[in-house]
Design a protein around this motif. Structure first.
Motif, PDB file in Angstrom:
ATOM      1  N   LEU A 170      -0.900 -15.249  39.835  1.00 51.55           N
ATOM      2  CA  LEU A 170      -0.147 -14.021  39.583  1.00 51.55           C
ATOM      3  C   LEU A 170       0.580 -14.087  38.237  1.00 51.55           C
ATOM      4  CD1 LEU A 170       1.523 -12.798  42.849  1.00 51.55           C
ATOM      5  CD2 LEU A 170      -0.046 -11.588  41.350  1.00 51.55           C
ATOM      6  N   VAL A 171       1.200 -15.222  37.981  1.00 53.82           N
ATOM      7  CA  VAL A 171       1.919 -15.355  36.710  1.00 53.82           C
ATOM      8  C   VAL A 171       0.937 -15.234  35.547  1.00 53.82           C
ATOM      9  CG1 VAL A 171       3.329 -16.880  35.278  1.00 53.82           C
ATOM     10  CG2 VAL A 171       3.746 -16.758  37.726  1.00 53.82           C
ATOM     11  N   LEU A 172      -0.230 -15.875  35.695  1.00 59.57           N
ATOM     12  CA  LEU A 172      -1.248 -15.774  34.646  1.00 59.57           C
ATOM     13  C   LEU A 172      -1.664 -14.325  34.439  1.00 59.57           C
ATOM     14  CD1 LEU A 172      -3.506 -18.869  35.339  1.00 59.57           C
ATOM     15  CD2 LEU A 172      -2.139 -18.449  33.310  1.00 59.57           C
ATOM     16  N   SER A 173      -1.801 -13.616  35.528  1.00 61.51           N
ATOM     17  CA  SER A 173      -2.229 -12.219  35.346  1.00 61.51           C
ATOM     18  C   SER A 173      -1.119 -11.406  34.709  1.00 61.51           C
ATOM     19  CB  SER A 173      -2.688 -11.611  36.664  1.00 61.51           C
ATOM     20  OG  SER A 173      -1.648 -11.614  37.586  1.00 61.51           O
ATOM     21  N   SER A 174       0.109 -11.800  34.952  1.00 59.61           N
ATOM     22  CA  SER A 174       1.188 -11.072  34.278  1.00 59.61           C
ATOM     23  C   SER A 174       1.156 -11.382  32.788  1.00 59.61           C
ATOM     24  CB  SER A 174       2.549 -11.439  34.874  1.00 59.61           C
ATOM     25  OG  SER A 174       2.901 -12.754  34.521  1.00 59.61           O
ATOM     26  N   LEU A 175       0.787 -12.605  32.438  1.00 57.61           N
ATOM     27  CA  LEU A 175       0.642 -12.944  31.022  1.00 57.61           C
ATOM     28  C   LEU A 175      -0.456 -12.106  30.391  1.00 57.61           C
ATOM     29  CD1 LEU A 175       0.885 -16.810  30.709  1.00 57.61           C
ATOM     30  CD2 LEU A 175       2.643 -15.101  30.364  1.00 57.61           C
ATOM     31  N   ASP A 176      -1.554 -11.930  31.131  1.00 53.59           N
ATOM     32  CA  ASP A 176      -2.637 -11.106  30.605  1.00 53.59           C
ATOM     33  C   ASP A 176      -2.160  -9.695  30.365  1.00 53.59           C
ATOM     34  OD1 ASP A 176      -5.161 -12.714  32.639  1.00 53.59           O
ATOM     35  OD2 ASP A 176      -4.476 -13.121  30.598  1.00 53.59           O
ATOM     36  N   ARG A 177      -1.375  -9.209  31.277  1.00 55.39           N
ATOM     37  CA  ARG A 177      -0.851  -7.854  31.108  1.00 55.39           C
ATOM     38  C   ARG A 177       0.003  -7.800  29.855  1.00 55.39           C
ATOM     39  NH1 ARG A 177      -0.322  -3.826  34.719  1.00 55.39           N
ATOM     40  NH2 ARG A 177      -2.144  -4.838  35.592  1.00 55.39           N
ATOM     41  N   ILE A 178       0.827  -8.821  29.675  1.00 54.00           N
ATOM     42  CA  ILE A 178       1.678  -8.867  28.486  1.00 54.00           C
ATOM     43  C   ILE A 178       0.807  -8.884  27.230  1.00 54.00           C
ATOM     44  CG2 ILE A 178       3.309 -10.297  27.188  1.00 54.00           C
ATOM     45  CD1 ILE A 178       4.524 -11.151  29.837  1.00 54.00           C
TER      46      ILE A 178
END
Lengths: 171, 879
Positions: free
Chosen positions: B86-94
């Motif tokens: 989830l954190v990685l996907s939030s980074l992708d979003r960023i």
């Protein structure tokens, strides 16, 4: 040895910039061109595009290059690709014994090119009112390279489009 | 865009890259407190700056991620695979939002609510509401995004209710996940392990300053100009002899060199920079594919030019994905093959000479040679016959051809068929090479070799056809002087070749290649051959003169000349003249040498093998009895191992279905009993155009390279005699005899253009007689062979008639020249066409041959040339 003439047209600069940006030139202002002769045909290129005018140069042949490319030359440490305008414009080769061609050095896309001409004339302003589009009877090869014609001093100058001149060979 | 924003973007981008690596590391060792702190700090910084700059979307996403990380940091939430995902996907979003800002100057519109909800749920220890509500993250950095998208959807969907602590059970079923580890410190499935990294998880801050790339480029250009001017001055000083300028100029020269090196160093970056994204990539890949992958990166500190680094980033990523996708097997498959569960992808970089070598390898299933063969056939890249003659490594190289992909399914990861040829082209564009080594079942390794820097290179200045050229020193293996006292250029089939220490090098004349006026027929004038290597192919370039080596500044050619692949750029020499820089890759392509051209290599090898006084590769085997037997390897097309069940009988003759045709099988050793069903039969396959013959042997022993000297020539049918090979008395096979055993059909006339033209062969070596005779018979000539010139002349006395004579030159007693002279003197054969066969085909020999009356002069074992010459000469007679 190379003989060089620097192009200067500072008084015309602002007018040029205005014209170059595509705006309509002021009433009686003209755009400044450099005239040159290729196989007797009078031509002109926009003076602002010209970086240098050189006398006869040592030109190194480039094997396998398209026939329009005469070779390359060294201009103060930069490599300039020489274009044989006679070839490019479909005119015959130079007569043996004729003097070596002059180089009109222009810049395009970050690269330097030398347009090899038989003679270089002078810098003249050409007025919009004396301009005319390419005549419909103009040879297709010339149509590629010409932006239009200008009446000047009783003769018809063909205004060369640098991008058109360089558009040859397998791209 | 204002400076503040620009700075923010630069810093954030760097931070995101570091975060990727750190998160993957955290997943692997969730107790790594320094790493966790660093991660939290980075995200916190991003969140803070976003708020300050009024980038609300970013702020909210970063805030949600920070919550989760905060909980990890103070231990109130355990690190889990899902959480990391989830954190990685939030980074992708960023990343996506940042890219949007770079493009447009402001945040793009979009809804992050579902992602934020999921993050909040995670931070509270709940499972997210529903998988369906999770939007697919838009592709940011294309190689990373698609797997992440599916990554986000899949594991969440299968997340069992309530417990964030629980190890995720992916539908990519890998049942042996260490479920036992759920209790104390839940680890995610062991996805990626990066090579042991420096102890501190914190990203070290070395003493550096930021400099704009443009400034460095300008600096580089200035230094290049300085180098050129220095060269000019040195040239002038050398020309004008000793004078007051010499000493200060020497000093200037040293300083310039040092400056050049210093500035080049500013452009050098560790290759680790190109590898930065790989741990994350491999992790995502392993999740998506359900494989366990370990990434081992060695030599990350090896430095190379920034420009080169940019250019190889994508090819490297592509190859790593290929390894993960196609190369490595699933854990189940690996276990079945006796390999450890986790597949390894190894990256290894080091310096060698003026190059950097990068190896990308895996221990997976290796390249599927048969599938490549079929694909090559299906795509029309080669014929059956050609493929049959290719060695395994040659077939493997087909993957470098455009549009080639043997992937059964085009996955999102790779297999679109747009792969390795682009990689190869990109690498060659910067003057590099790529090789591959692969064993089925063991793995594949690609070896890339690229020059350390592109800007200033050492080059050899040469002249050909009246013009001068430069060749990068790196590409030059050797310089050989030919003609006029140096080595001899020989001709095989009209192609010039050079014999260099047991290798036959194909040669190409630079002047002809560039269509320059070459001096007519060289004769005895000296010339030079530049030995160069492109991939595995070594060849030579013939030039007229060689000058010296100069440091040159490589300048790219003008766009209108880019299509001339022979040149990789141009430059200005010390004397001010402009010369083109040759590209050996382009030359190889233009002449068909290298560029995966197989035929040249094959025929060259065949010629090399046929000379009995040089070393020949011999295949040793056992058949019938215990005495080892041998056959020249060059004559054997393939070694096959067929199952006894496949052997059938046709008209009493054993045959086997081989590549769509019936291949007759001949037993060596007379008697043959059908082997037990279930056992295997070793077969030596000989090819004759589209026909094959299998010689059955008991056991294949070895391949050795030795000088073949046939000692005692017994009259044992089927064998030429005995030789001592590998220290043992070995019987040498007489191929022609066995080929005849297969039946009349074998020598059935294929081309009967010269209805049984009668050919007389004069050749003292039994070995060669037995090679030449079947060759000629098989195309329908009626062949008579004698072993010396006197015997031939006796036949003339006896009134025998022939249509054409083929004679060796080097024979004891009366040699070929003398024989020809004798024939031409008078007598029945005076007007017959005569062809000379010889291992020596230099211009002088050819001339001599013509003088004494030979009609043609051909290289000794160039089969195609011999046949062609026969056809031509006979045709002329008829005409």
């Amino acid at each position: 040895m190379q003989t060089q003439t620097q192009m200067q047209a500072p008084n015309q600069a602002s007018m040029q910039q205005q014209a170059a940006r595509g705006g309509a030139p002021a009433e009686d202002a003209g755009i400044v061109f450099l005239t040159l002769t290729v196989a007797g045909k009078p031509c002109a290129v926009p003076a602002l595009s010209v970086r240098d005018v050189l006398g006869p140069q040592t030109i190194t042949r480039i094997p396998l290059a398209p026939p329009e490319v005469a070779g390359s030359l060294n201009l103060r440490g930069r490599i300039v690709t020489a274009i044989d305008l006679r070839r490019r414009l479909g005119l015959g080769p130079r007569e043996p014994g004729a003097p070596a061609p002059m180089s009109v050095v222009v810049e395009h896309g970050g690269e330097l090119y030398s347009l090899l001409s038989d003679a270089v004339g002078e810098v003249v302003p050409l007025h919009a009112r004396d301009a005319a589009p390419n005549p419909p009877t103009l040879d297709p090869l010339w149509r590629e390279v010409s932006r239009g014609v200008h009446r000047q001093d009783g003769r018809l100058l063909i205004v060369l489009d640098i991008e058109g001149v360089l558009a040859f060979g397998p791209m | 865009m204002d400076d503040l924003l620009a700075d923010f973007l630069t810093e954030t981008n760097e931070g995101l890259v570091a975060l990727d690596a750190a998160l993957v590391k955290l997943e692997r060792s969730p107790d790594d407190k320094p790493t966790l702190s660093e991660i939290f700090r980075l995200v916190h910084t991003i969140k803070g700056t976003c708020g300050f700059l009024g980038l609300s979307r970013l702020e909210h996403v970063a805030h949600a991620a920070e919550n989760v990380l905060g909980k990890y940091r103070d231990g109130s939430l355990a690190v889990s695979g899902d959480g990391i995902t989830l954190v990685l996907s939030s980074l992708d979003r960023i990343k996506m939002i940042v890219t949007g800002i770079e493009r447009a100057g402001s945040e793009p519109a979009g809804d992050d609510q579902p992602l934020i909800a999921a993050l909040d749920a995670a931070s509270e220890g709940r499972a997210p509401a529903s998988a369906a509500a999770m939007p697919v993250a838009a592709p940011v950095a294309p190689p990373v995004a698609p797997p992440v998208a599916s990554l986000v959807a899949a594991p969440v969907a299968s997340l069992p209710v309530a417990e964030a602590r629980e190890v995720v059970v992916p539908e990519i079923a890998v049942p042996e996940i260490a479920v036992a580890e759920v209790a104390a410190a839940p680890r995610s499935r062991p996805a990626v392990e990066t090579a042991p990294e420096p102890e501190a998880g914190a990203i070290l801050a070395p003493q550096t300053i930021r400099v704009s790339v443009d400034v460095l480029e300008d600096l580089m250009t200035l230094v290049s100009e300085l180098v050129l001017t220095r060269n000019q001055l040195m040239q002038l000083v050398r020309a004008s002899g000793d004078n007051a300028f010499a000493v200060p100029l020497q000093r200037l020269s040293h300083i310039t060199t040092d400056l050049q090196e210093g500035v080049m160093k500013t452009r050098m970056q560790p290759i680790g920079n190109a590898w930065a994204k790989l741990p994350r990539l491999v992790r995502d890949l392993s999740v998506e594919l359900g494989k366990k992958i370990e990434l081992d990166m060695r030599g990350a500190e090896t430095e190379l030019d920034r420009q080169v680094l940019e250019l190889i980033k994508d090819p490297l990523t592509h190859m790593v994905r290929n390894s993960g996708d196609h190369g490595l097997e699933t854990p189940a498959q690996r276990r079945a093959a006796g390999k450890p569960d986790a597949g390894r992808i190894i990256l290894n970089a080091y310096h060698q000479g003026g190059h950097i070598i990068i190896e990308v390898g895996d221990d997976g299933r290796g390249l599927p040679v048969d599938r490549i063969r079929q694909k090559a056939l299906a795509n029309g890249l080669a014929t059956e016959a050609e493929l049959a003659g290719m060695a395994e490594h040659e077939i493997q190289r087909f993957i470098f051809r455009a549009g080639f992909s043997t992937a059964a399914a085009v996955t999102a990861v790779s297999g679109r068929g747009v792969g390795m040829d682009v990689v190869k082209t990109n690498i060659e564009k910067i003057g590099g090479t790529i090789e591959l080594r692969s064993r089925e079942g063991r793995g594949t390794t690609f070896i890339i070799k690229i020059p350390l820097t592109l800007a200033i290179v050492s080059a050899l200045v040469v002249a050909a056809g009246g013009e001068r050229f430069a060749i990068p020193q790196i590409g030059v293996l050797e310089l050989v002087r030919v003609g006029g006292g140096g080595a001899t250029v020989e001709r095989v089939n009209d192609t010039p070749v050079l014999r260099l220490r047991d290798r036959l090098l194909p040669l190409v004349s630079l002047a002809s290649l560039l269509r320059l006026d070459a001096p007519a027929e060289r004769g005895e004038d000296a010339a030079f051959v530049i030995v160069t290597q492109v991939g595995p192919h070594v060849f030579g370039i013939i030039v007229d003169r060689v000058f010296d080596t100069e440091e040159i500044v490589v300048k790219p050619v003008a766009p209108i000349l880019r299509h001339v692949t022979m040149f990789s750029g141009n430059t200005i020499l010390g004397d001010g003249s402009v010369i083109m820089i040759l590209d050996p890759n382009g030359i190889a392509r233009a002449t068909g040498v290298g560029a995966d051209e197989v035929a040249e290599e094959a025929s060259a090898t065949a010629v090399a093998n046929a000379r009995s006084h040089s070393r020949t590769a011999m295949l040793l085997f056992r058949a019938g009895d215990t005495t080892p037997k041998a056959v020249p390897l060059g004559l054997v097309a393939r070694l096959e191992d067929i199952s006894a069940d496949q052997i059938e009988l046709s008209g009493g003759q054993p045959v086997v279905q081989y590549r769509g045709k019936l291949m007759p099988l001949v037993p060596i050793g007379g008697q043959w009993t059908r082997p037990e069903p279930g056992t295997r039969q070793s077969v030596l396959v000989f090819n004759e155009r589209d026909r094959a013959l299998g010689l059955m042997v008991d056991e294949i022993l070895d391949v050795v390279e030795e000088r073949l000297t046939i000692e005692s020539q017994q009259d044992q049918p089927g064998f030429l005699g005995s030789a001592v090979i590998a220290g043992k008395v070995t019987e040498v096979l007489d191929c022609a005899y066995w080929l005849r055993q297969a039946g009349e059909d074998w020598f059935g006339p294929e081309l009967r253009q010269q209805a049984s033209a009668r050919v007389l062969i004069v050749e003292d070596s039994a070995f060669f007689r037995n090679l030449v005779v079947p060759t000629l018979s098989s195309v329908g000539y009626e062949v008579t062979a004698v072993d010396d010139a006197l015997a031939a002349l006796r036949l003339r006395e006896a009134g025998r008639e022939f249509d054409i004579i083929v004679s060796d030159i080097e024979m004891p007693g009366m040699d070929g020249f003398a024989f020809a002279a004798a024939v031409r003197e008078g007598g029945a054969w005076r007007d017959l066409p005569m062809i000379a066969l010889s291992g020596r085909a230099g211009a002088a020999d050819v001339a001599h041959g013509r003088d004494v009356g030979f009609t043609d002069y051909v290289g000794k074992f160039d089969r195609a040339a011999v046949l062609r010459s026969l056809a031509d000469c006979l045709a002329h007679v008829g005409a």
